[in-house]
Design an enzyme around this catalytic site. Structure first.
Site, PDB file in Angstrom:
ATOM      1  N   GLN A  80       0.812  -1.213   0.000  1.00  0.00           N
ATOM      2  CA  GLN A  80       0.000   0.000   0.000  1.00  0.00           C
ATOM      3  C   GLN A  80       0.847   1.266   0.000  1.00  0.00           C
ATOM      4  O   GLN A  80       0.314   2.373  -0.008  1.00  0.00           O
ATOM      5  CB  GLN A  80      -0.916   0.010   1.228  1.00  0.00           C
ATOM      6  CG  GLN A  80      -1.916  -1.130   1.254  1.00  0.00           C
ATOM      7  CD  GLN A  80      -2.658  -1.235   2.575  1.00  0.00           C
ATOM      8  OE1 GLN A  80      -2.422  -0.476   3.516  1.00  0.00           O
ATOM      9  NE2 GLN A  80      -3.579  -2.188   2.656  1.00  0.00           N
TER      10      GLN A  80
ATOM     11  N   HIS B 263      -0.632  -0.198   5.798  1.00  0.00           N
ATOM     12  CA  HIS B 263      -0.887   0.787   6.844  1.00  0.00           C
ATOM     13  C   HIS B 263       0.272   1.776   7.038  1.00  0.00           C
ATOM     14  O   HIS B 263       0.757   1.986   8.142  1.00  0.00           O
ATOM     15  CB  HIS B 263      -1.230   0.095   8.172  1.00  0.00           C
ATOM     16  CG  HIS B 263      -2.414  -0.811   8.080  1.00  0.00           C
ATOM     17  ND1 HIS B 263      -2.875  -1.536   9.152  1.00  0.00           N
ATOM     18  CD2 HIS B 263      -3.235  -1.124   7.039  1.00  0.00           C
ATOM     19  CE1 HIS B 263      -3.937  -2.260   8.777  1.00  0.00           C
ATOM     20  NE2 HIS B 263      -4.160  -2.018   7.485  1.00  0.00           N
TER      21      HIS B 263
ATOM     22  N   GLU C  66     -13.378   4.743  11.661  1.00  0.00           N
ATOM     23  CA  GLU C  66     -13.705   5.750  12.664  1.00  0.00           C
ATOM     24  C   GLU C  66     -13.394   7.162  12.210  1.00  0.00           C
ATOM     25  O   GLU C  66     -12.410   7.402  11.508  1.00  0.00           O
ATOM     26  CB  GLU C  66     -12.895   5.499  13.949  1.00  0.00           C
ATOM     27  CG  GLU C  66     -13.197   4.196  14.648  1.00  0.00           C
ATOM     28  CD  GLU C  66     -12.390   4.026  15.930  1.00  0.00           C
ATOM     29  OE1 GLU C  66     -12.604   3.003  16.602  1.00  0.00           O
ATOM     30  OE2 GLU C  66     -11.553   4.899  16.254  1.00  0.00           O
TER      31      GLU C  66
ATOM     32  N   TYR D  52      -6.875   6.103  21.442  1.00  0.00           N
ATOM     33  CA  TYR D  52      -8.106   5.857  20.695  1.00  0.00           C
ATOM     34  C   TYR D  52      -8.416   4.378  20.483  1.00  0.00           C
ATOM     35  O   TYR D  52      -9.276   4.025  19.681  1.00  0.00           O
ATOM     36  CB  TYR D  52      -8.075   6.667  19.393  1.00  0.00           C
ATOM     37  CG  TYR D  52      -8.243   8.132  19.749  1.00  0.00           C
ATOM     38  CD1 TYR D  52      -9.493   8.723  19.786  1.00  0.00           C
ATOM     39  CD2 TYR D  52      -7.148   8.872  20.186  1.00  0.00           C
ATOM     40  CE1 TYR D  52      -9.658  10.027  20.211  1.00  0.00           C
ATOM     41  CE2 TYR D  52      -7.301  10.181  20.615  1.00  0.00           C
ATOM     42  CZ  TYR D  52      -8.561  10.760  20.626  1.00  0.00           C
ATOM     43  OH  TYR D  52      -8.734  12.050  21.080  1.00  0.00           O
TER      44      TYR D  52
ATOM     45  N   TYR E 194     -10.782  -9.895   9.765  1.00  0.00           N
ATOM     46  CA  TYR E 194     -11.264 -10.347   8.464  1.00  0.00           C
ATOM     47  C   TYR E 194     -11.708 -11.807   8.493  1.00  0.00           C
ATOM     48  O   TYR E 194     -12.523 -12.239   7.682  1.00  0.00           O
ATOM     49  CB  TYR E 194     -10.183 -10.130   7.405  1.00  0.00           C
ATOM     50  CG  TYR E 194      -9.833  -8.675   7.229  1.00  0.00           C
ATOM     51  CD1 TYR E 194     -10.736  -7.790   6.652  1.00  0.00           C
ATOM     52  CD2 TYR E 194      -8.608  -8.180   7.660  1.00  0.00           C
ATOM     53  CE1 TYR E 194     -10.436  -6.450   6.505  1.00  0.00           C
ATOM     54  CE2 TYR E 194      -8.289  -6.830   7.510  1.00  0.00           C
ATOM     55  CZ  TYR E 194      -9.206  -5.969   6.932  1.00  0.00           C
ATOM     56  OH  TYR E 194      -8.902  -4.639   6.795  1.00  0.00           O
TER      57      TYR E 194
END
Length: 396
Positions: A107, A171, A264, A274, A285
């Site tokens: 990614q 990520h 979120e 958080y 998943y």
């Protein structure tokens, strides 16, 4: 701040006289129409508040990840394989030289671009990208100056590098929001290793805050080195890919990917946690439960969440003149369902309604910004990616 100026006009008609055989004329037209910046037909879409127009400003980009508006109305766009380009008057520039080499791994790649608040005079911009280093891959943030001829970057300097690299390809984050004092907020995901998001001495899974020269702002909760890394603003984030300031009031807002559910919207506060992966509104998943539930003392709750996930890529707050009925609403670019989510908010800022626009019509919507004329600019994260402009349809 990601709400900068855009002065583009409407679409242009193409009228050409061909003084040579029709076959050659058709061939030339098709070649032009398939070029990366060729204009395409504007399409109409109904919404809860009226009809909007979506115009393709450019196509043929390779996985565009971010778009930002320049002072003269041109757009600057990143392509994840590592190119930075400018779109002006319907034409895409060649790749700008001097861009640091990005590691297009999983990614990762060339990610966000943000313009300094004084860009019009100092030509300074900021980029986030994934790079290869000791231990694998990680996210860095660089500052550079765009040359006057817009062909190259100069004065390129790395001002932040995450402290623990990994061979995993997910990520990386990472958008940039510039505060009114010129300091930079940005997010980095947990790098596919969820427990790292609970470690205040690990940059992964955090919102970070640095000055434009890479130094530490006085407002940071761990600035003295006690309790966590000085650059960290908040922890417990899975993969925050959207970050912005509300132009009215200056509230910092982020949007992050959950797993199978649990995306979120948050308002990160200094030193707060958080929750990821201790608490979440999503599941793994595989369907297995994650963590300890949806709430725990000492861990923050989101302002809003999605279940199932829409895979959010960016967030903007609408403050513009073109759609006054959207004033204060949140706009979320979404990858999974290939849509733009508009979240109505009341006077307290609470979300009261969600409208989903363009579902599946344009591909994976990666970024959205609000232009100075109130139109929206979006990019689609596809092999044949596009830059799109959303405006209000004229009333009859």
């Amino acid at each position: 701040m990601r709400h900068t100026r855009w002065n583009a006009g409407g679409s242009r008609d193409i009228a050409t006289v061909f003084p040579f055989p029709m076959a050659a004329a058709v061939s030339l037209f098709l070649a032009f129409a398939s070029s990366p910046a060729a204009a395409q037909e504007t399409r109409e879409f109904p919404t809860q508040t009226g009809t909007v127009l979506v115009e393709t400003l450019a196509s043929g980009l390779e996985h565009p990840w971010a778009v930002e508006a320049m002072p003269d109305g041109a757009l600057i766009v990143t392509e994840r394989p590592g190119r930075l380009r400018i779109l002006r008057d319907g034409k895409l520039s060649a790749a700008i030289k001097g861009v640091p080499t990005a590691a297009a791994h999983g990614q990762g790649g060339l990610l966000d671009v943000a313009l300094d608040r004084q860009f019009a005079t100092n030509r300074t911009l900021y980029l986030t990208l994934s790079v290869r280093g000791d231990g694998g891959y990680g996210t860095v943030l660089v500052r550079a100056a765009l040359s006057q001829d817009e062909q190259s970057l100069t004065e390129v300097k790395e001002i932040f590098r995450m402290n623990k690299f990994t061979r995993k390809g997910q990520h990386f984050g990472s958008r940039i929001a510039i505060d009114k004092d010129g300091s930079l907020f940005f997010g980095i995901g947990d790098r596919g290793e969820g427990e790292r998001a609970q470690d205040s001495r690990d940059h992964a899974g955090s919102i970070l805050h640095i000055n434009a020269d890479g130094s530490i702002p006085a407002s940071n909760p761990y600035r003295g080195g006690t309790g966590g890394l000085a650059e960290i603003w908040s922890i417990g984030h899975r993969n925050p890919q959207g970050i912005t300031f509300d132009p009215e009031g200056g509230k910092l807002l982020t949007v992050e990917h959950g797993a199978r559910g649990g995306d979120e919207v948050n308002n990160p506060q200094p030193g707060k946690n958080y929750g990821w992966p201790v608490i979440t509104f999503g599941k793994d998943y595989s369907g297995v439960e994650i963590g300890e539930g949806t709430a725990k003392e000492g861990l923050e709750q989101p302002l809003f969440y999605w279940d199932p996930s829409i895979a959010p890529g960016a967030i903007a707050v609408y403050r513009g003149s073109m759609f006054p009925e959207w004033n204060g609403d949140l706009l979320i670019a979404a990858l999974k369902y290939q849509l733009l989510a508009r979240l109505d908010r009341d006077e307290t800022g609470a979300v009261t309604n969600e409208e989903r626009l363009f579902d599946g019509e344009f591909g994976r919507i990666r970024d959205v910004i609000v232009a100075s004329d109130g139109a929206l600019i979006m990019v689609t994260d596809e092999e044949d990616g596009a830059v799109l402009r959303v405006s209000k349809a004229p009333t009859q």
